[in-house]
Design a protein around this motif. Structure first.
Motif, PDB file in Angstrom:
ATOM      1  N   THR A 157       0.858  -1.187   0.000  1.00 33.61           N
ATOM      2  CA  THR A 157       0.000   0.000   0.000  1.00 33.61           C
ATOM      3  C   THR A 157       0.887   1.227   0.000  1.00 33.61           C
ATOM      4  O   THR A 157       1.784   1.320   0.836  1.00 33.61           O
ATOM      5  CB  THR A 157      -0.861   0.008   1.279  1.00 33.61           C
ATOM      6  OG1 THR A 157      -1.466  -1.265   1.432  1.00 33.61           O
ATOM      7  CG2 THR A 157      -1.942   1.050   1.209  1.00 33.61           C
ATOM      8  N   THR A 216       4.850  10.274  -4.462  1.00 33.09           N
ATOM      9  CA  THR A 216       5.228  11.681  -4.585  1.00 33.09           C
ATOM     10  C   THR A 216       4.568  12.250  -5.854  1.00 33.09           C
ATOM     11  O   THR A 216       3.950  11.517  -6.617  1.00 33.09           O
ATOM     12  CB  THR A 216       6.768  11.805  -4.686  1.00 33.09           C
ATOM     13  OG1 THR A 216       7.224  10.892  -5.694  1.00 33.09           O
ATOM     14  CG2 THR A 216       7.429  11.446  -3.368  1.00 33.09           C
ATOM     15  N   LYS A 268      12.346 -10.198  -2.763  1.00 30.93           N
ATOM     16  CA  LYS A 268      12.704  -9.007  -1.985  1.00 30.93           C
ATOM     17  C   LYS A 268      14.193  -8.695  -2.126  1.00 30.93           C
ATOM     18  O   LYS A 268      14.596  -7.533  -2.164  1.00 30.93           O
ATOM     19  CB  LYS A 268      12.342  -9.241  -0.512  1.00 30.93           C
ATOM     20  CG  LYS A 268      12.488  -7.995   0.349  1.00 30.93           C
ATOM     21  CD  LYS A 268      12.303  -8.305   1.825  1.00 30.93           C
ATOM     22  CE  LYS A 268      12.573  -7.067   2.664  1.00 30.93           C
ATOM     23  NZ  LYS A 268      12.638  -7.377   4.099  1.00 30.93           N
ATOM     24  N   GLY A 319      12.715   3.953  -4.950  1.00 33.11           N
ATOM     25  CA  GLY A 319      11.367   4.155  -4.417  1.00 33.11           C
ATOM     26  C   GLY A 319      11.380   5.011  -3.165  1.00 33.11           C
ATOM     27  O   GLY A 319      10.590   5.950  -3.022  1.00 33.11           O
ATOM     28  N   LYS A 320      12.305   4.695  -2.256  1.00 28.39           N
ATOM     29  CA  LYS A 320      12.403   5.463  -1.004  1.00 28.39           C
ATOM     30  C   LYS A 320      12.878   6.883  -1.258  1.00 28.39           C
ATOM     31  O   LYS A 320      12.423   7.831  -0.624  1.00 28.39           O
ATOM     32  CB  LYS A 320      13.372   4.766  -0.052  1.00 28.39           C
ATOM     33  CG  LYS A 320      12.806   3.493   0.551  1.00 28.39           C
ATOM     34  CD  LYS A 320      13.806   2.889   1.517  1.00 28.39           C
ATOM     35  CE  LYS A 320      13.335   1.516   1.967  1.00 28.39           C
ATOM     36  NZ  LYS A 320      14.274   0.877   2.891  1.00 28.39           N
ATOM     37  N   GLU A 321      13.810   7.018  -2.203  1.00 30.94           N
ATOM     38  CA  GLU A 321      14.402   8.340  -2.448  1.00 30.94           C
ATOM     39  C   GLU A 321      13.464   9.250  -3.241  1.00 30.94           C
ATOM     40  O   GLU A 321      13.416  10.451  -2.999  1.00 30.94           O
ATOM     41  CB  GLU A 321      15.725   8.188  -3.211  1.00 30.94           C
ATOM     42  CG  GLU A 321      16.852   7.641  -2.333  1.00 30.94           C
ATOM     43  CD  GLU A 321      18.042   7.148  -3.164  1.00 30.94           C
ATOM     44  OE1 GLU A 321      18.042   7.355  -4.392  1.00 30.94           O
ATOM     45  OE2 GLU A 321      18.954   6.537  -2.569  1.00 30.94           O
ATOM     46  N   GLU A 322      12.732   8.667  -4.221  1.00 33.08           N
ATOM     47  CA  GLU A 322      12.051   9.525  -5.191  1.00 33.08           C
ATOM     48  C   GLU A 322      10.544   9.326  -5.328  1.00 33.08           C
ATOM     49  O   GLU A 322       9.824  10.272  -5.589  1.00 33.08           O
ATOM     50  CB  GLU A 322      12.663   9.301  -6.586  1.00 33.08           C
ATOM     51  CG  GLU A 322      14.152   9.633  -6.655  1.00 33.08           C
ATOM     52  CD  GLU A 322      14.666   9.559  -8.079  1.00 33.08           C
ATOM     53  OE1 GLU A 322      14.259  10.408  -8.898  1.00 33.08           O
ATOM     54  OE2 GLU A 322      15.459   8.631  -8.386  1.00 33.08           O
ATOM     55  N   TRP A 323      10.068   8.074  -5.202  1.00 33.89           N
ATOM     56  CA  TRP A 323       8.709   7.795  -5.678  1.00 33.89           C
ATOM     57  C   TRP A 323       7.639   7.730  -4.601  1.00 33.89           C
ATOM     58  O   TRP A 323       6.473   7.976  -4.880  1.00 33.89           O
ATOM     59  CB  TRP A 323       8.703   6.485  -6.493  1.00 33.89           C
ATOM     60  CG  TRP A 323       9.536   6.568  -7.726  1.00 33.89           C
ATOM     61  CD1 TRP A 323       9.627   7.638  -8.572  1.00 33.89           C
ATOM     62  CD2 TRP A 323      10.395   5.560  -8.255  1.00 33.89           C
ATOM     63  NE1 TRP A 323      10.490   7.348  -9.597  1.00 33.89           N
ATOM     64  CE2 TRP A 323      10.968   6.076  -9.436  1.00 33.89           C
ATOM     65  CE3 TRP A 323      10.733   4.256  -7.852  1.00 33.89           C
ATOM     66  CZ2 TRP A 323      11.864   5.347 -10.205  1.00 33.89           C
ATOM     67  CZ3 TRP A 323      11.619   3.536  -8.629  1.00 33.89           C
ATOM     68  CH2 TRP A 323      12.186   4.079  -9.792  1.00 33.89           C
ATOM     69  N   TYR A 324       8.021   7.350  -3.381  1.00 33.88           N
ATOM     70  CA  TYR A 324       6.994   7.135  -2.358  1.00 33.88           C
ATOM     71  C   TYR A 324       7.089   8.128  -1.214  1.00 33.88           C
ATOM     72  O   TYR A 324       8.173   8.386  -0.692  1.00 33.88           O
ATOM     73  CB  TYR A 324       7.091   5.714  -1.795  1.00 33.88           C
ATOM     74  CG  TYR A 324       6.842   4.661  -2.841  1.00 33.88           C
ATOM     75  CD1 TYR A 324       5.599   4.555  -3.451  1.00 33.88           C
ATOM     76  CD2 TYR A 324       7.843   3.785  -3.239  1.00 33.88           C
ATOM     77  CE1 TYR A 324       5.357   3.607  -4.429  1.00 33.88           C
ATOM     78  CE2 TYR A 324       7.615   2.825  -4.218  1.00 33.88           C
ATOM     79  CZ  TYR A 324       6.369   2.746  -4.808  1.00 33.88           C
ATOM     80  OH  TYR A 324       6.137   1.813  -5.784  1.00 33.88           O
ATOM     81  N   LYS A 325       5.916   8.662  -0.809  1.00 29.49           N
ATOM     82  CA  LYS A 325       5.826   9.412   0.448  1.00 29.49           C
ATOM     83  C   LYS A 325       5.827   8.450   1.613  1.00 29.49           C
ATOM     84  O   LYS A 325       6.416   8.690   2.653  1.00 29.49           O
ATOM     85  CB  LYS A 325       4.521  10.223   0.462  1.00 29.49           C
ATOM     86  CG  LYS A 325       4.610  11.535  -0.273  1.00 29.49           C
ATOM     87  CD  LYS A 325       3.390  12.380   0.041  1.00 29.49           C
ATOM     88  CE  LYS A 325       2.663  12.681  -1.249  1.00 29.49           C
ATOM     89  NZ  LYS A 325       1.440  13.446  -1.055  1.00 29.49           N
ATOM     90  N   ASN A 326       5.126   7.345   1.432  1.00 27.16           N
ATOM     91  CA  ASN A 326       5.079   6.312   2.472  1.00 27.16           C
ATOM     92  C   ASN A 326       4.553   5.024   1.855  1.00 27.16           C
ATOM     93  O   ASN A 326       3.908   5.039   0.810  1.00 27.16           O
ATOM     94  CB  ASN A 326       4.184   6.746   3.649  1.00 27.16           C
ATOM     95  CG  ASN A 326       2.790   7.072   3.193  1.00 27.16           C
ATOM     96  OD1 ASN A 326       2.050   6.207   2.728  1.00 27.16           O
ATOM     97  ND2 ASN A 326       2.397   8.340   3.284  1.00 27.16           N
ATOM     98  N   TYR A 327       4.888   3.925   2.475  1.00 24.39           N
ATOM     99  CA  TYR A 327       4.307   2.651   2.066  1.00 24.39           C
ATOM    100  C   TYR A 327       4.274   1.670   3.235  1.00 24.39           C
ATOM    101  O   TYR A 327       4.988   1.849   4.227  1.00 24.39           O
ATOM    102  CB  TYR A 327       5.019   2.046   0.852  1.00 24.39           C
ATOM    103  CG  TYR A 327       6.477   1.678   1.015  1.00 24.39           C
ATOM    104  CD1 TYR A 327       6.865   0.583   1.784  1.00 24.39           C
ATOM    105  CD2 TYR A 327       7.467   2.401   0.364  1.00 24.39           C
ATOM    106  CE1 TYR A 327       8.205   0.238   1.898  1.00 24.39           C
ATOM    107  CE2 TYR A 327       8.808   2.060   0.486  1.00 24.39           C
ATOM    108  CZ  TYR A 327       9.169   0.976   1.240  1.00 24.39           C
ATOM    109  OH  TYR A 327      10.486   0.635   1.365  1.00 24.39           O
ATOM    110  N   ILE A 328       3.415   0.685   3.116  1.00 19.85           N
ATOM    111  CA  ILE A 328       3.347  -0.416   4.066  1.00 19.85           C
ATOM    112  C   ILE A 328       3.403  -1.713   3.270  1.00 19.85           C
ATOM    113  O   ILE A 328       2.737  -1.832   2.236  1.00 19.85           O
ATOM    114  CB  ILE A 328       2.044  -0.382   4.898  1.00 19.85           C
ATOM    115  CG1 ILE A 328       1.870   0.975   5.586  1.00 19.85           C
ATOM    116  CG2 ILE A 328       2.041  -1.504   5.938  1.00 19.85           C
ATOM    117  CD1 ILE A 328       0.544   1.132   6.313  1.00 19.85           C
ATOM    118  N   VAL A 329       4.220  -2.653   3.726  1.00 13.66           N
ATOM    119  CA  VAL A 329       4.289  -3.977   3.118  1.00 13.66           C
ATOM    120  C   VAL A 329       3.761  -4.981   4.139  1.00 13.66           C
ATOM    121  O   VAL A 329       4.185  -4.964   5.297  1.00 13.66           O
ATOM    122  CB  VAL A 329       5.738  -4.352   2.741  1.00 13.66           C
ATOM    123  CG1 VAL A 329       5.796  -5.756   2.162  1.00 13.66           C
ATOM    124  CG2 VAL A 329       6.325  -3.339   1.770  1.00 13.66           C
TER     125      VAL A 329
END
Lengths: 105, 105
Positions: A15, A19, A70, A82-92
């Motif tokens: 989920t 950004t 993974k 993903g962490k640097e550019e694409w996501y504000k937050n996520y949950i796996v």
């Protein structure tokens, strides 16, 4: 899709909130989906995104298959971007699918 | 949301393709989400829909809580209308969440 799979199998619920800018996200998401689908133990993937939230669920034969994906080199590089550019937050969430049923009109 | 929950807990993954017209779907979806959130054992809900697919994941303390919500009278009425009017197809998967981790920018 995937409705003929017999439990138990495994699901990874991803989920995320994105950004604002694409910055290569669309192309990478496509590449990762293609690469995932060639991994041992991969069963399927489903994805939906609207203005608030994205949900991607991938299905796997075993926890070992999930762990290998993974730690796949190309996937690790994508996760880092993903962490640097694409996501504000996520949950796996890693889940065991215990029951499944479907409806078709 | 829901990222502070400690596994194990349960997830219901509801994947669906809608029929063309709304026919009261939006209002019913809202009502059902509100009603679900007042049920014993309810932990949270996340939803995304795009042109191809909708994915809703609800989170619960136990299989018993999921079973009770499945059999709630108002929910059964909604499920029936869903089959008749709102969905081309759907898959329901009941899962045990075994591990979870999150990222926040």
């Amino acid at each position: 899709m995937s409705e003929t799979l017999q439990p138990p199998y495994y699901a990874v619920i991803f989920t995320s909130q994105r950004t604002e800018e694409d910055k290569g996200y669309g192309k990478m998401a496509e590449t990762m989906e293609e690469l995932a689908s060639t991994q041992p133990g991969f069963l399927g993937i489903e994805s939906a995104r609207d203005a608030r939230l994205g949900i991607t669920v991938s299905y796997w034969e075993s926890l070992e298959a999930i762990e290998k994906w993974k730690n796949h080199t190309a996937h690790i590089i994508a996760q880092q971007r993903g962490k640097e550019e694409w996501y504000k937050n996520y949950i796996v969430r890693v889940c065991k699918v215990e029951r499944a049923y479907s409806f078709e009109k």
